[in-house]
Design a protein around this motif. Structure first.
Motif, PDB file in Angstrom:
ATOM      1  N   GLN A   1       0.842  -1.202   0.000  1.00  0.00           N
ATOM      2  CA  GLN A   1       0.000   0.000   0.000  1.00  0.00           C
ATOM      3  C   GLN A   1       0.881   1.258   0.000  1.00  0.00           C
TER       4      GLN A   1
ATOM      5  N   SER B   1      -5.028  11.190   5.593  1.00  0.00           N
ATOM      6  CA  SER B   1      -3.754  10.514   5.334  1.00  0.00           C
ATOM      7  C   SER B   1      -3.576  10.455   3.821  1.00  0.00           C
ATOM      8  N   LYS B   2      -2.478   9.887   3.375  1.00  0.00           N
ATOM      9  CA  LYS B   2      -2.237   9.839   1.925  1.00  0.00           C
ATOM     10  C   LYS B   2      -3.379   9.153   1.191  1.00  0.00           C
ATOM     11  N   SER B   3      -3.946   8.127   1.817  1.00  0.00           N
ATOM     12  CA  SER B   3      -4.956   7.353   1.081  1.00  0.00           C
ATOM     13  C   SER B   3      -6.327   7.322   1.772  1.00  0.00           C
TER      14      SER B   3
ATOM     15  N   TYR C   1      -8.284   5.715  -1.071  1.00  0.00           N
ATOM     16  CA  TYR C   1      -7.919   4.457  -1.737  1.00  0.00           C
ATOM     17  C   TYR C   1      -7.089   3.568  -0.810  1.00  0.00           C
ATOM     18  N   PRO C   2      -7.581   3.363   0.435  1.00  0.00           N
ATOM     19  CA  PRO C   2      -6.818   2.515   1.355  1.00  0.00           C
ATOM     20  C   PRO C   2      -6.814   1.064   0.883  1.00  0.00           C
TER      21      PRO C   2
ATOM     22  N   CYS D   1       1.354   6.995  -6.605  1.00  0.00           N
ATOM     23  CA  CYS D   1       0.256   7.911  -6.939  1.00  0.00           C
ATOM     24  C   CYS D   1       0.721   9.360  -6.868  1.00  0.00           C
ATOM     25  N   GLU D   2       1.449   9.684  -5.796  1.00  0.00           N
ATOM     26  CA  GLU D   2       1.976  11.046  -5.657  1.00  0.00           C
ATOM     27  C   GLU D   2       2.897  11.367  -6.836  1.00  0.00           C
TER      28      GLU D   2
ATOM     29  N   VAL E   1      -4.152   2.220  -9.568  1.00  0.00           N
ATOM     30  CA  VAL E   1      -4.499   1.772  -8.209  1.00  0.00           C
ATOM     31  C   VAL E   1      -5.279   0.453  -8.262  1.00  0.00           C
TER      32      VAL E   1
ATOM     33  N   GLU F   1       0.824   4.300  -2.699  1.00  0.00           N
ATOM     34  CA  GLU F   1       0.626   5.711  -2.332  1.00  0.00           C
ATOM     35  C   GLU F   1       1.730   6.597  -2.895  1.00  0.00           C
ATOM     36  N   GLN F   2       2.970   6.120  -2.758  1.00  0.00           N
ATOM     37  CA  GLN F   2       4.086   6.924  -3.262  1.00  0.00           C
ATOM     38  C   GLN F   2       4.018   7.080  -4.772  1.00  0.00           C
TER      39      GLN F   2
END
Lengths: 181, 125
Positions: free
Chosen positions: A26, B9-11, B31-32, A33-34, A58, A30-31
């Motif tokens: 995960q 948070s980020k997701s 999007y967790p 996506c950024e 994703v 996330e990284q």
């Protein structure tokens, strides 16, 4: 020593902008996506809404993470984990998101069946199917996604979903899926 | 009821469910890895809260720049709770705020709106 020019050439040949190879988590999703957001707002792609690319990325990445989680007792679990790769690149008029990972051969046909079914649907049918599946599947039982990822990919794609597989041995196959957007 | 407050948070999105003001905010992206794990406390809070709000106003304000499919499903479950509450006499109003340049966000909001009958306003900013 690794022939980096060759690797670089291959990446350029396929117009790959972003590539990640190895075990997904995960945190990595996330990284990335950024990173996609940064890349796509600072480059020529600035006008293009990066949300479609992010959405496909994703869903692909989380599908792979979930697949591996379901196969935690698989004989080749370690290989499954390490097998994932995702590439994001340019097409003539947009972007592609292609990911690959090892599947147990018994999971291949059902997956391809789903993809072919989705490819046979018109956009309005896809939307209807998406809403039906969203309502039908009980997330409490299957908390890690409702099988909606593929439908979402088909809905976001501007051409049919493409896939390929390469047999590894009696039990495993390398699967890849490509989505153009 | 205790206020439900979650940092972004980020997701996962920022959440502020204020039972005293009857204002519920969800803002950010979602999007967790396990959406249900994140949304379960929100759903439980809402269920209890809405049960006590018959005849009263409840305002929900949503800004979601991106949701993965399992988060979308959880958002649907939240909206289902609001619909149910509205049927039982809670005066529900939803404002869904979208970036005017982001078609993706707008389509997502429009698609949710189709399925509900309570006041659901899409605001472009």
């Amino acid at each position: 020593m690794i022939h980096l020019q060759q690797l670089k050439k291959s990446l350029e040949e396929y117009k790959v902008l972003i590539c990640f190879s190895g075990q997904f988590s995960q945190g990595i999703v996330e990284q990335l996506c950024e990173f996609i957001k940064e890349q796509m707002t600072e480059s020529e792609a600035a006008k293009y809404n990066p949300m479609k690319v992010i959405s496909i990325f994703v869903e692909q990445a989380q599908n792979i993470i979930n697949y591996n989680l379901q196969n935690i007792n698989h004989r080749y679990y370690d290989q499954l984990l390490e097998s994932s790769i995702v590439t994001i690149g340019k097409t003539l008029d947009g972007f592609f998101v292609t990911s690959g990972n090892i599947l147990d051969k018994q999971d291949y046909e059902p997956l391809v069946g789903k993809i072919e079914f989705l490819n046979s649907l018109e956009p309005n049918e896809l939307k209807k199917h998406y809403k039906e599946v969203m309502r039908r599947d009980d997330i409490g039982v299957n908390g890690r996604g409702a099988g909606l990822g593929l439908i979402q990919m088909a809905r976001t794609a501007k051409s049919p979903l493409e896939y390929m597989n390469y047999s590894i041995n009696d039990q495993l196959t390398y699967f890849q899926i490509n989505v153009n957007c | 009821m205790e206020r439900l407050f979650l940092k972004e948070s980020k997701s996962t999105p920022f959440v502020d469910f204020d039972a005293d003001k009857n204002i519920l905010l969800i803002k950010g992206q979602s999007y967790p890895e396990d959406a249900f794990l994140f949304f379960k406390p929100l759903l439980e809070w809402l269920k209890e809260y809405l049960a006590g709000k018959v005849g009263q106003n409840v305002w929900l304000e949503v800004t979601l720049t991106y949701t993965n499919t399992s988060s979308s499903k959880c958002i649907m479950m939240i909206l289902d709770l609001l619909e149910e509450a509205a049927d039982q006499g809670v005066i529900v109003e939803l404002k869904w705020i979208c970036n005017e340049h982001n078609e993706y966000e707008q389509e997502c909001a429009e698609e949710f709106k189709e399925d509900y009958t309570f006041p659901f306003e899409i605001v472009l900013v």
